[in-house]
Scaffold this active site. Structure first.
Site, mmCIF file in Angstrom:
data_model
loop_
_atom_site.group_PDB
_atom_site.id
_atom_site.type_symbol
_atom_site.label_atom_id
_atom_site.label_comp_id
_atom_site.label_asym_id
_atom_site.label_seq_id
_atom_site.Cartn_x
_atom_site.Cartn_y
_atom_site.Cartn_z
ATOM 1 C CG ASP A 262 -1.973 1.023 1.215
ATOM 2 O OD1 ASP A 262 -3.115 0.670 0.874
ATOM 3 O OD2 ASP A 262 -1.676 2.200 1.514
ATOM 4 C CD GLU A 305 -4.295 3.763 -0.842
ATOM 5 O OE1 GLU A 305 -5.221 2.918 -0.862
ATOM 6 O OE2 GLU A 305 -3.664 4.040 0.185
HETATM 7 N N1 LIG Z 1 -5.193 9.459 -8.087
HETATM 8 C C1 LIG Z 1 -5.899 8.433 -7.627
HETATM 9 N N2 LIG Z 1 -6.134 8.342 -6.324
HETATM 10 C C2 LIG Z 1 -6.831 7.291 -5.847
HETATM 11 C C3 LIG Z 1 -7.317 6.281 -6.682
HETATM 12 N N3 LIG Z 1 -7.961 5.366 -5.928
HETATM 13 C C4 LIG Z 1 -7.886 5.796 -4.652
HETATM 14 N N4 LIG Z 1 -7.204 6.961 -4.576
HETATM 15 C C5 LIG Z 1 -6.904 7.793 -3.412
HETATM 16 O O1 LIG Z 1 -6.074 7.096 -2.528
HETATM 17 C C6 LIG Z 1 -6.168 7.785 -1.266
HETATM 18 C C7 LIG Z 1 -6.137 6.787 -0.150
HETATM 19 O O2 LIG Z 1 -6.128 7.490 1.019
HETATM 20 P P1 LIG Z 1 -6.047 6.798 2.453
HETATM 21 O O3 LIG Z 1 -6.896 5.570 2.457
HETATM 22 O O4 LIG Z 1 -6.361 7.861 3.456
HETATM 23 O O5 LIG Z 1 -4.585 6.293 2.549
HETATM 24 P P2 LIG Z 1 -3.199 7.071 2.574
HETATM 25 O O6 LIG Z 1 -3.335 8.531 2.423
HETATM 26 O O7 LIG Z 1 -2.337 6.387 1.560
HETATM 27 O O8 LIG Z 1 -2.672 6.768 3.980
HETATM 28 P P3 LIG Z 1 -2.004 5.433 4.522
HETATM 29 O O9 LIG Z 1 -2.470 4.301 3.629
HETATM 30 O O10 LIG Z 1 -2.505 5.276 5.895
HETATM 31 O O11 LIG Z 1 -0.534 5.619 4.447
HETATM 32 C C8 LIG Z 1 -7.468 8.606 -1.337
HETATM 33 O O12 LIG Z 1 -7.120 9.980 -1.408
HETATM 34 C C9 LIG Z 1 -8.108 8.155 -2.623
HETATM 35 O O13 LIG Z 1 -8.821 9.232 -3.256
HETATM 36 C C10 LIG Z 1 -7.060 6.416 -8.086
HETATM 37 O O14 LIG Z 1 -7.444 5.584 -8.921
HETATM 38 N N5 LIG Z 1 -6.356 7.484 -8.506
#
Ligand SMILES: Nc1nc2c(ncn2[C@@H]2O[C@H](COP(=O)(O)OP(=O)(O)OP(=O)(O)O)[C@@H](O)[C@H]2O)c(=O)[nH]1
Length: 415
Positions: A262, A305
């Site tokens: 992740d 992600e």
């Molecule tokens: N650009 C983009 N962002 C995505 C996609 N799918 C998910 N996200 C973003 O991934 C982010 C995940 O955020 P969190 O679950 O808070 O995780 P994080 O900020 O990585 O924090 P930790 O995992 O705790 O380190 C969110 O802002 C989602 O909008 C995608 O297909 N494209």
């Protein structure tokens, strides 16, 4: 030798092409927009050829203008459309130079026939050589190699090239001095040519449409199994492939390790640089992941992600080394945002190796639990699930694929 009536073969060619046109034109595709320009052009070519053979069959019964001039022009036009359809099928485009070339081939029969003053033998030579050339283009285009040729490509392309050869031979035989050649003569080369034309009508009448459908099937399969942003397996496909890997590893008693990865603080990347940059980071990361593992391993995007990698035959030790290398390589990499700025990302990784009591759900849950421990313990690290693994069976002897030392990807280089 028993004789074959050429006129009857020509009638069959006419009726066969018209029936193919009818069948192709009335075929209802599953998706409304699936009737591609390839099948449309191919369908029209059958109509032109059906009409052409009909007019040629009526030679002697209707004015020569209709049978000779209109009939031959329609025939060449129909074969030219086949060539254009096949080219589009092969390359996805219809280049203007090819349209000009096949149009020139259709029109070339007028000057080559002395503007209508040629005798029957000369007309046979001209028509045969032009038709052979156009079939040559079709056969070559059908055999065009994309990723790998399918057996159907070999059948349709090979038969078309064979026919081009037979028709060309007919032209050369007719050009031999002293030959009195006419459309309905039942000599050996005539019989061979019209039989070949008839048989090819059966094979490639539906062949190119089948090829087009085969290709649509491949496209649908890619849409159904690949993640559109990163190109790796989507969640559903990953689950299916992991199930197969797990069954095989349990049956054959070799190790299988699951890596859950992740991106850290990915929300900040999106918030700071925008979603397109976030997308570029995901795309780059998927590529680094694929570069870090073996071809037999399966990389899947299982969440926004979050990615997972099923590592076939990798013991916990080996998987830990791979995971550590991937983590370090990502931490050392940058994704360029613009010519002056680039984003640094890190990943947290959880590993779990298959045990006797595991199914897909428990293995995934254990890898996920290890991943969340990596997050809790400060991120940018690898954590291992504590359960005992299967004894290591066969080990991989191939070297691990190397990651680029300092990969820098640009958002513009997205999927
Ligand atoms: N650009 C983009 N962002 C995505 C996609 N799918 C998910 N996200 C973003 O991934 C982010 C995940 O955020 P969190 O679950 O808070 O995780 P994080 O900020 O990585 O924090 P930790 O995992 O705790 O380190 C969110 O802002 C989602 O909008 C995608 O297909 N494209």
């Amino acid at each position: 030798m028993p004789s074959v009536d050429i006129r009857t073969l020509i009638l069959l060619l006419g009726l066969g092409n018209l029936l193919l046109f009818l069948a192709l034109a009335s075929f209802r595709f599953v998706q409304a927009d699936a009737r591609s320009s390839v099948t449309r052009t191919w369908t029209l070519s059958k109509l032109l050829q059906g009409l052409a053979w009909g007019l040629l069959w009526l030679r002697g019964e209707i004015p020569p203008f209709w049978s000779i001039e209109v009939g031959n022009t329609l025939l060449l036009g129909g074969v030219a459309l086949e060539a254009l359809a096949a080219w589009r099928f092969a390359t996805g485009r219809t280049p203007r130079w090819l349209v000009v070339l096949v149009a020139a081939a259709v029109l070339a029969r007028y000057p080559l026939n002395g503007l209508g003053n040629a005798d029957a033998a000369q007309r046979v030579v001209v028509a045969s050589l032009l038709v052979a050339g156009l079939f040559g283009v079709t056969g070559w285009a059908v055999l065009w190699k994309r990723v790998e040729r399918t057996p159907l490509q070999f059948v349709v392309g090979g038969c078309t090239l064979l026919l081009a050869g037979v028709v060309m031979l007919r032209g050369l035989v007719a050009a031999w001095p002293g030959q009195g050649f006419a459309l309905f003569d039942a000599n050996f080369i005539q019989v061979a040519t019209f039989l070949a034309l008839f048989l090819l009508m059966l094979v490639n009448g539906v062949g190119v449409v089948l090829l087009d459908t085969e290709r649509s099937g491949e496209r649908l399969n890619t849409l159904a199994t690949r993640d559109s942003l990163t190109g790796v397996s989507n969640h559903r496909d990953f689950q299916r492939r992991l199930r197969v890997m797990l069954a095989s590893a349990s049956r054959n008693r070799y190790p299988l390790t699951l890596m859950a990865v992740d991106l850290d603080h990915f929300k900040q990347v999106n918030d700071t640089y925008g979603h397109p940059v976030g997308d570029a980071v995901l795309h780059s990361f998927a590529q680094w992941c694929e570069a870090a593992v073996r071809e037999s391993d399966v990389v899947g995007r299982v969440g926004g992600e979050e990615f997972m990698v099923g590592m076939n035959g990798a013991s916990l030790e080996e998987a830990t080394a791979i995971a550590e290398r991937l983590r370090a390589a990502v931490a050392a990499s940058r994704v360029a945002v613009n010519p002056r700025e680039s984003v640094e990302v890190t990943v947290s990784i959880g590993l779990a190796t298959l045990t006797d009591s595991d199914d897909v759900a428990t293995l995934v849950a254990r890898a996920d639990a290890a991943l969340y421990r990596a997050k809790r313990n400060g991120r940018n690290r690898v954590e291992i699930d504590g359960q005992v693994s299967l004894p290591t069976g066969q080990r991989w002897r191939e070297p691990m694929s190397e990651l680029p030392v300092d990969p820098v990807a640009r958002p513009a280089a997205g999927p």
